[in-house]
Design a protein around this motif. Structure first.
Motif, short mmCIF file in Angstrom:
data_model
loop_
_atom_site.label_atom_id
_atom_site.label_comp_id
_atom_site.label_asym_id
_atom_site.label_seq_id
_atom_site.Cartn_x
_atom_site.Cartn_y
_atom_site.Cartn_z
N LEU A 181 0.77 -0.91 0.09
CA LEU A 181 0.23 0.05 -0.25
C LEU A 181 0.38 1.13 0.07
N VAL A 182 2.15 0.99 0.87
CA VAL A 182 3.02 1.93 1.33
C VAL A 182 3.54 2.25 -0.53
N PHE A 183 3.88 1.30 -1.41
CA PHE A 183 4.47 1.54 -2.35
C PHE A 183 3.69 2.49 -3.27
N TYR A 184 2.10 2.37 -3.46
CA TYR A 184 1.72 2.67 -4.35
C TYR A 184 1.22 4.12 -4.37
N GLU A 185 1.03 4.50 -2.72
CA GLU A 185 0.91 5.83 -2.22
C GLU A 185 1.82 6.83 -2.40
N ARG A 186 3.40 6.47 -2.31
CA ARG A 186 4.16 7.29 -2.56
C ARG A 186 4.10 7.31 -4.09
N ILE A 187 3.96 6.20 -4.99
CA ILE A 187 3.93 6.72 -6.20
C ILE A 187 2.33 7.45 -6.24
N PHE A 188 1.09 7.62 -6.41
CA PHE A 188 0.58 8.95 -6.24
C PHE A 188 1.01 10.22 -5.74
N ASP A 189 1.81 10.11 -4.88
CA ASP A 189 1.68 11.22 -4.70
C ASP A 189 2.87 11.67 -4.80
N GLU A 190 4.00 11.23 -5.62
CA GLU A 190 5.05 11.36 -6.57
C GLU A 190 3.88 12.79 -8.36
N LEU A 191 3.38 11.63 -8.96
CA LEU A 191 2.11 12.10 -9.32
C LEU A 191 2.11 13.47 -9.29
N LEU A 192 0.79 13.79 -7.74
CA LEU A 192 0.17 14.19 -8.02
C LEU A 192 0.93 15.74 -7.41
N LYS A 193 2.23 15.41 -7.46
CA LYS A 193 3.26 16.35 -7.11
C LYS A 193 3.60 17.41 -8.33
N TYR A 194 3.65 16.95 -9.46
CA TYR A 194 3.40 16.94 -10.14
C TYR A 194 2.50 17.77 -11.04
N GLY A 195 1.00 17.34 -10.20
CA GLY A 195 0.57 17.75 -11.21
C GLY A 195 -0.24 16.50 -12.27
N ILE A 196 0.30 15.35 -12.02
CA ILE A 196 -0.28 14.38 -12.58
C ILE A 196 -1.50 13.27 -12.49
N GLN A 197 -2.94 13.07 -12.72
CA GLN A 197 -3.67 12.55 -12.29
C GLN A 197 -3.17 11.01 -12.66
N PRO A 198 -3.52 10.38 -11.58
CA PRO A 198 -3.14 9.34 -11.45
C PRO A 198 -4.33 8.62 -11.66
N VAL A 199 -4.93 7.62 -13.47
CA VAL A 199 -5.67 6.69 -13.70
C VAL A 199 -5.44 5.27 -13.41
N VAL A 200 -6.16 4.13 -12.91
CA VAL A 200 -5.56 2.86 -11.90
C VAL A 200 -6.50 2.16 -12.37
N THR A 201 -6.30 1.26 -13.48
CA THR A 201 -6.44 0.05 -13.77
C THR A 201 -6.59 -0.54 -12.09
N ILE A 202 -8.08 -1.27 -12.10
CA ILE A 202 -7.23 -2.33 -10.09
C ILE A 202 -7.18 -3.76 -11.21
N ASN A 203 -7.17 -4.31 -11.73
CA ASN A 203 -6.86 -4.92 -12.66
C ASN A 203 -6.60 -5.06 -14.40
N HIS A 204 -5.27 -5.79 -14.83
CA HIS A 204 -4.65 -6.17 -15.43
C HIS A 204 -4.38 -7.27 -16.14
N PHE A 205 -4.80 -8.15 -16.50
CA PHE A 205 -4.16 -8.89 -16.62
C PHE A 205 -3.92 -10.73 -16.23
N ASP A 206 -3.66 -10.15 -14.67
CA ASP A 206 -3.63 -11.40 -14.06
C ASP A 206 -4.58 -11.61 -12.61
N ILE A 207 -4.35 -12.57 -11.69
CA ILE A 207 -5.08 -12.89 -10.77
C ILE A 207 -3.75 -13.49 -9.57
N PRO A 208 -3.94 -13.08 -8.43
CA PRO A 208 -3.19 -13.78 -7.31
C PRO A 208 -2.84 -15.29 -7.68
N MET A 209 -1.68 -15.92 -7.53
CA MET A 209 -1.60 -17.48 -8.22
C MET A 209 -2.60 -18.09 -7.01
#
Ligand code: BG6
Length: 488
Positions: free
Chosen positions: A127-155
């Motif tokens: 959770l922290v990993f993605y949080e940092r990414i979103f904060d970094e994007l927002l720092k530059y005024g970039i809106q995250p557009v998030v695909t909740i699930n892209h082509f896989d499933i937990p094994m």
């Protein structure tokens, strides 16, 4: 007269093709971690263990024996394990996206990074990993557009539940959604439920062992229910959330004006559009119900499922557009070329990329018109792009003029759809804005990016990033809000 002022310009990626760090920071295994590399001529394979403990491999689209479990074989190369290592380069990459002027960035969250087994256990580090990414994007005024699930499933869910064929997986998915909706509230407002839902059909993507129509449609029904529930939940948690669906849209033209070819094209098109009908109109279309009846498929629904589908309609249609195809009433008499996830009929009016995908900019305008006329909800082109081999010159430059030419024509077509046809288009995120692993072939040499990543098909390379010529071109396009498309 151009794109609206708030038009979203960006690029698109997916965790399994870009992120890497496949076991770092508490992430669990996902099905795609057991899919090998491949090429145009050699399909990617699933490596698995049989019930008796035998290690085997099979084409990634094939069925698996009952009781088989995904297996990572140390002697094989698996592109998802490191991919192009966003895991360790996210700050550098986001700075490059900001330099290009992105106002949005499409990425996916790896389910197995948040819930390592896909069940109710949560990995805080993920959770922290993605949080940092979103904060970094927002720092530059970039809106995250998030695909909740892209082509896989937990094994674990594939191995223990036969993936999406089990209704229980809907609950697990909803738990995952709730966890991320709550944690990223106020940071992410643009979501998409399942990437290219019309392409989800095997163990690789949805964890089912047998790919027969009955199992597949039961799993699909669960995906539709899960998507509808996620939309409702997302709106409840934050009314600002805009939650879309995502489909691979490949418009098909009749091969000739022969009404039989026209019918074949109609059948091809409505097959993919039925995935939109269910998520936008909220019910299965009549022709699909008839088809399932003919095929003897009986979808087990729980009481209230029909109402759920009707209530959980999406806010927008996200779609990928790379190519078009053609349909003929005599499919054995036409020529075939390559295509996204499946071969396509050769259209004599169009050229193809090195991987055989038809290049059809006008097809994008046609798609936008067809989709908007039919559904009247906002559209979002969340993938479009040109997979090609890039040559690094002695001076270190990459002159990807073919890619620029592809984008020039597609953006012009998209502009016509907005300006001349009145299509309500939210944004544009070209695929693989930074080089990443090809989903279809597992190769690195099929590149899409504005940013080059030094990595080859065997996973060798420094991973250093380099701006291609198209980087500067796209930067100018964004700066002028799509008005200046010249390549100079
Ligand atoms: C789309 C997928 O089908 O096409 C992406 O959503 C994929 O994951 C993209 O990478 C391009 O396909 P390929 O096979 O060239 O990677």
């Amino acid at each position: 007269m151009g794109f609206p002022k708030d038009f979203l310009w960006g690029g698109a990626t997916a965790a399994n093709q870009y992120e890497g760090g496949y076991l770092s920071g508490g992430k669990g295994l996902s099905t795609l971690d057991a899919i090998t590399g491949g090429s145009k001529d050699h399909p990617r394979m699933i490596t698995y263990k049989t019930k008796a403990g035998q290690v085997e491999r099979v084409n990634r689209e094939a069925s698996l024996p009952v009781g088989a479990t995904g297996f990572v074989d140390e002697n094989q190369y698996y592109p998802s394990h490191m991919a192009t290592d966003f895991y360790h380069h996210w700050q550098e990459d986001i700075a490059l996206f900001a330099e290009m002027g992105f106002t949005c960035f499409r990425m996916s969250i790896s389910w197995a990074r948040i819930c390592p087994k896909g069940d109710l256990e949560v990995n805080e580090e993920g959770l922290v990993f993605y949080e940092r990414i979103f904060d970094e994007l927002l720092k530059y005024g970039i809106q995250p557009v998030v695909t909740i699930n892209h082509f896989d499933i937990p094994m674990y869910l594939a191995d223990h539940y036969d993936g999406w064929s089990d209704r229980k997986v809907v609950d697990y998915f909803l738990f995952f959604c709730e966890t991320i909706f709550k944690r990223y509230q106020g940071k992410v407002t643009h979501w998409m439920t399942f990437n290219e839902i019309n392409f989800l059909r095997s163990w690789t993507q949805i964890g089912i062992h047998q790919n027969d129509p009955q199992t597949l449609w039961q799993a699909r029904h669960h995906l539709f229910v899960a998507s509808a529930k996620a939309v409702m939940l997302g709106h409840e948690i934050d009314p600002h959330n805009q939650i879309g669906m995502m489909i691979a849209y490949i418009p098909s033209y009749p091969m000739t004006a022969n009404p039989e070819d026209v019918l074949a094209a109609l059948q091809f098109n409505r097959q993919q559009e039925s995935f939109i009908d269910i998520q936008v109109k909220g019910h299965y279309p009549a022709h699909l119900l008839k088809q399932l009846e003919r095929e003897g498929v009986l979808i087990k629904k729980e009481p209230g499922d029909n109402e759920l589908l009707a209530q959980g309609c999406v806010d927008y249609i996200g779609f990928s557009y790379y190519m078009s195809t053609a349909s003929s009433a005599n499919p054995e008499k036409v020529k075939y070329v390559g295509g996204n996830q499946m071969p396509a009929v050769k259209n004599p009016y169009l050229e193809e990329s090195d991987w055989g995908w038809a290049i059809d900019p006008l097809g994008l305008r046609i798609s936008l018109c067809q989709l908007y006329d039919r559904y009247q909800v906002p559209l979002f082109i969340v993938e479009n792009g040109f997979g090609a081999i890039d040559q690094v010159q002695d001076n270190g430059e990459i002159y990807d003029d073919d890619r620029i030419s592809y984008f020039q024509k597609h953006i012009a077509a998209m502009r016509d759809a907005v300006v001349l046809d009145g299509v309500d288009l939210m944004g544009y995120t070209p695929w693989g804005c930074i080089d990443l692993v090809s989903a279809g072939t597992g190769e690195m040499k099929k590149r899409y990016g504005f940013i080059y990543v030094d990595l080859d098909d065997q996973g060798h390379g420094s991973l250093s990033r380099r701006r291609k010529k198209s980087f500067y071109w796209y930067q100018k396009v964004i700066k002028t809000n799509g008005l200046d498309l010249d390549n100079n």
